[in-house]
Design a protein around this motif. Structure first.
Motif, PDB file in Angstrom:
ATOM      1  N   ARG A  99      -4.971   1.300   5.921  1.00  0.00           N
ATOM      2  CA  ARG A  99      -4.969   1.125   4.451  1.00  0.00           C
ATOM      3  C   ARG A  99      -5.476   2.394   3.753  1.00  0.00           C
ATOM      4  O   ARG A  99      -4.915   2.812   2.742  1.00  0.00           O
ATOM      5  CB  ARG A  99      -5.856  -0.050   4.068  1.00  0.00           C
ATOM      6  CG  ARG A  99      -5.092  -1.307   3.864  1.00  0.00           C
ATOM      7  CD  ARG A  99      -5.962  -2.419   3.283  1.00  0.00           C
ATOM      8  NE  ARG A  99      -6.066  -3.437   4.341  1.00  0.00           N
ATOM      9  CZ  ARG A  99      -7.154  -4.005   4.802  1.00  0.00           C
ATOM     10  NH1 ARG A  99      -8.310  -3.703   4.290  1.00  0.00           N
ATOM     11  NH2 ARG A  99      -7.097  -4.879   5.754  1.00  0.00           N
ATOM     12  N   ALA A 100      -6.511   2.954   4.335  1.00  0.00           N
ATOM     13  CA  ALA A 100      -7.084   4.165   3.712  1.00  0.00           C
ATOM     14  C   ALA A 100      -6.058   5.309   3.743  1.00  0.00           C
ATOM     15  O   ALA A 100      -5.931   6.066   2.764  1.00  0.00           O
ATOM     16  CB  ALA A 100      -8.359   4.582   4.414  1.00  0.00           C
ATOM     17  N   LEU A 101      -5.345   5.429   4.842  1.00  0.00           N
ATOM     18  CA  LEU A 101      -4.327   6.487   4.944  1.00  0.00           C
ATOM     19  C   LEU A 101      -3.171   6.197   4.002  1.00  0.00           C
ATOM     20  O   LEU A 101      -2.624   7.125   3.396  1.00  0.00           O
ATOM     21  CB  LEU A 101      -3.795   6.586   6.390  1.00  0.00           C
ATOM     22  CG  LEU A 101      -4.691   7.294   7.391  1.00  0.00           C
ATOM     23  CD1 LEU A 101      -4.107   7.193   8.799  1.00  0.00           C
ATOM     24  CD2 LEU A 101      -4.849   8.759   7.020  1.00  0.00           C
ATOM     25  N   ASN A 102      -2.776   4.959   3.861  1.00  0.00           N
ATOM     26  CA  ASN A 102      -1.658   4.593   2.990  1.00  0.00           C
ATOM     27  C   ASN A 102      -2.027   4.792   1.511  1.00  0.00           C
ATOM     28  O   ASN A 102      -1.155   5.115   0.704  1.00  0.00           O
ATOM     29  CB  ASN A 102      -1.219   3.166   3.229  1.00  0.00           C
ATOM     30  CG  ASN A 102      -0.459   3.015   4.537  1.00  0.00           C
ATOM     31  OD1 ASN A 102       0.092   3.994   5.051  1.00  0.00           O
ATOM     32  ND2 ASN A 102      -0.423   1.814   5.051  1.00  0.00           N
ATOM     33  N   GLN A 103      -3.257   4.628   1.148  1.00  0.00           N
ATOM     34  CA  GLN A 103      -3.677   4.776  -0.242  1.00  0.00           C
ATOM     35  C   GLN A 103      -3.697   6.265  -0.623  1.00  0.00           C
ATOM     36  O   GLN A 103      -3.493   6.590  -1.799  1.00  0.00           O
ATOM     37  CB  GLN A 103      -5.034   4.135  -0.463  1.00  0.00           C
ATOM     38  CG  GLN A 103      -4.963   2.635  -0.460  1.00  0.00           C
ATOM     39  CD  GLN A 103      -6.364   2.008  -0.613  1.00  0.00           C
ATOM     40  OE1 GLN A 103      -7.353   2.702  -0.686  1.00  0.00           O
ATOM     41  NE2 GLN A 103      -6.369   0.700  -0.679  1.00  0.00           N
ATOM     42  N   ARG A 104      -3.942   7.163   0.256  1.00  0.00           N
ATOM     43  CA  ARG A 104      -3.977   8.590  -0.022  1.00  0.00           C
ATOM     44  C   ARG A 104      -2.581   9.132  -0.250  1.00  0.00           C
ATOM     45  O   ARG A 104      -2.399  10.096  -0.979  1.00  0.00           O
ATOM     46  CB  ARG A 104      -4.614   9.374   1.114  1.00  0.00           C
ATOM     47  CG  ARG A 104      -6.075   9.239   1.203  1.00  0.00           C
ATOM     48  CD  ARG A 104      -6.578  10.193   2.232  1.00  0.00           C
ATOM     49  NE  ARG A 104      -7.900   9.811   2.654  1.00  0.00           N
ATOM     50  CZ  ARG A 104      -8.551  10.389   3.600  1.00  0.00           C
ATOM     51  NH1 ARG A 104      -7.996  11.368   4.273  1.00  0.00           N
ATOM     52  NH2 ARG A 104      -9.762  10.037   3.886  1.00  0.00           N
ATOM     53  N   SER A 105      -1.635   8.556   0.390  1.00  0.00           N
ATOM     54  CA  SER A 105      -0.309   9.140   0.270  1.00  0.00           C
ATOM     55  C   SER A 105       0.434   8.676  -0.949  1.00  0.00           C
ATOM     56  O   SER A 105       0.252   8.045  -1.823  1.00  0.00           O
ATOM     57  CB  SER A 105       0.593   8.850   1.437  1.00  0.00           C
ATOM     58  OG  SER A 105       0.239   7.929   2.336  1.00  0.00           O
ATOM     59  N   ASP A 124      -8.292  -1.108   8.402  1.00  0.00           N
ATOM     60  CA  ASP A 124      -8.991  -0.395   7.322  1.00  0.00           C
ATOM     61  C   ASP A 124      -8.553   1.074   7.283  1.00  0.00           C
ATOM     62  O   ASP A 124      -8.306   1.636   6.199  1.00  0.00           O
ATOM     63  CB  ASP A 124     -10.504  -0.473   7.507  1.00  0.00           C
ATOM     64  CG  ASP A 124     -11.050  -1.873   7.247  1.00  0.00           C
ATOM     65  OD1 ASP A 124     -10.319  -2.696   6.635  1.00  0.00           O
ATOM     66  OD2 ASP A 124     -12.191  -2.166   7.679  1.00  0.00           O
ATOM     67  N   LEU A 125      -8.455   1.692   8.436  1.00  0.00           N
ATOM     68  CA  LEU A 125      -8.021   3.094   8.490  1.00  0.00           C
ATOM     69  C   LEU A 125      -6.575   3.257   8.034  1.00  0.00           C
ATOM     70  O   LEU A 125      -6.236   4.204   7.311  1.00  0.00           O
ATOM     71  CB  LEU A 125      -8.184   3.659   9.912  1.00  0.00           C
ATOM     72  CG  LEU A 125      -9.611   3.891  10.379  1.00  0.00           C
ATOM     73  CD1 LEU A 125      -9.651   4.290  11.838  1.00  0.00           C
ATOM     74  CD2 LEU A 125     -10.288   4.954   9.516  1.00  0.00           C
TER      75      LEU A 125
END
Length: 126
Positions: free
Chosen positions: A120-126, A117-118
């Motif tokens: 994915r969250a980091l990949n979505q921000r970039s 989950d973390l």
């Protein structure tokens, strides 16, 4: 104890065969009372030894019986209670370790899910 002779034994022969006193050829004299005491002691000792023999025969019979029983495979090992306690303790330890392993696997699965989950969250921000 003097020997008893028949009436017809000549007087000289009888005198030669009967002890006349103490001397080097005669040896020490033994009284009837001392012989009876020796006999009583021997009989008492014989009774004690007979009782001891019976005791030993009984013990030997028990030991041989136990040995044959165990060798035949019919009897349980002598330390069956100790083995049973060890088995019970090991089974309990196995249950505890299995439960601990399941808890750790569940925590690992939760940590992996959180990591995904973390990520994915980091990949979505970039």
């Amino acid at each position: 104890m003097p020997r008893k002779l028949h009436h017809k034994t000549p007087h000289k022969t009888r005198a030669r065969l009967e002890p006349t006193g103490h001397g080097p050829a005669m040896g020490p004299s033994v009284s009837r009372a001392s012989l009876q005491a020796d006999l009583a002691h021997a009989q008492t000792r014989n009774a004690r030894l007979a009782a001891r023999i019976q005791q030993l025969e009984l013990r030997l019979s028990q030991v041989l019986g136990e040995q044959v029983w165990c060798d035949s495979g019919l009897g349980a090992p002598a330390d069956i209670d100790g083995l049973q306690r060890t088995i019970t303790g090991l089974e309990q330890k196995n249950v505890e370790l299995t439960a601990a392993l399941e808890d750790i696997r569940a925590e690992l699965a939760a940590a992996r899910e959180a990591n995904r989950d973390l990520t994915r969250a980091l990949n979505q921000r970039s």
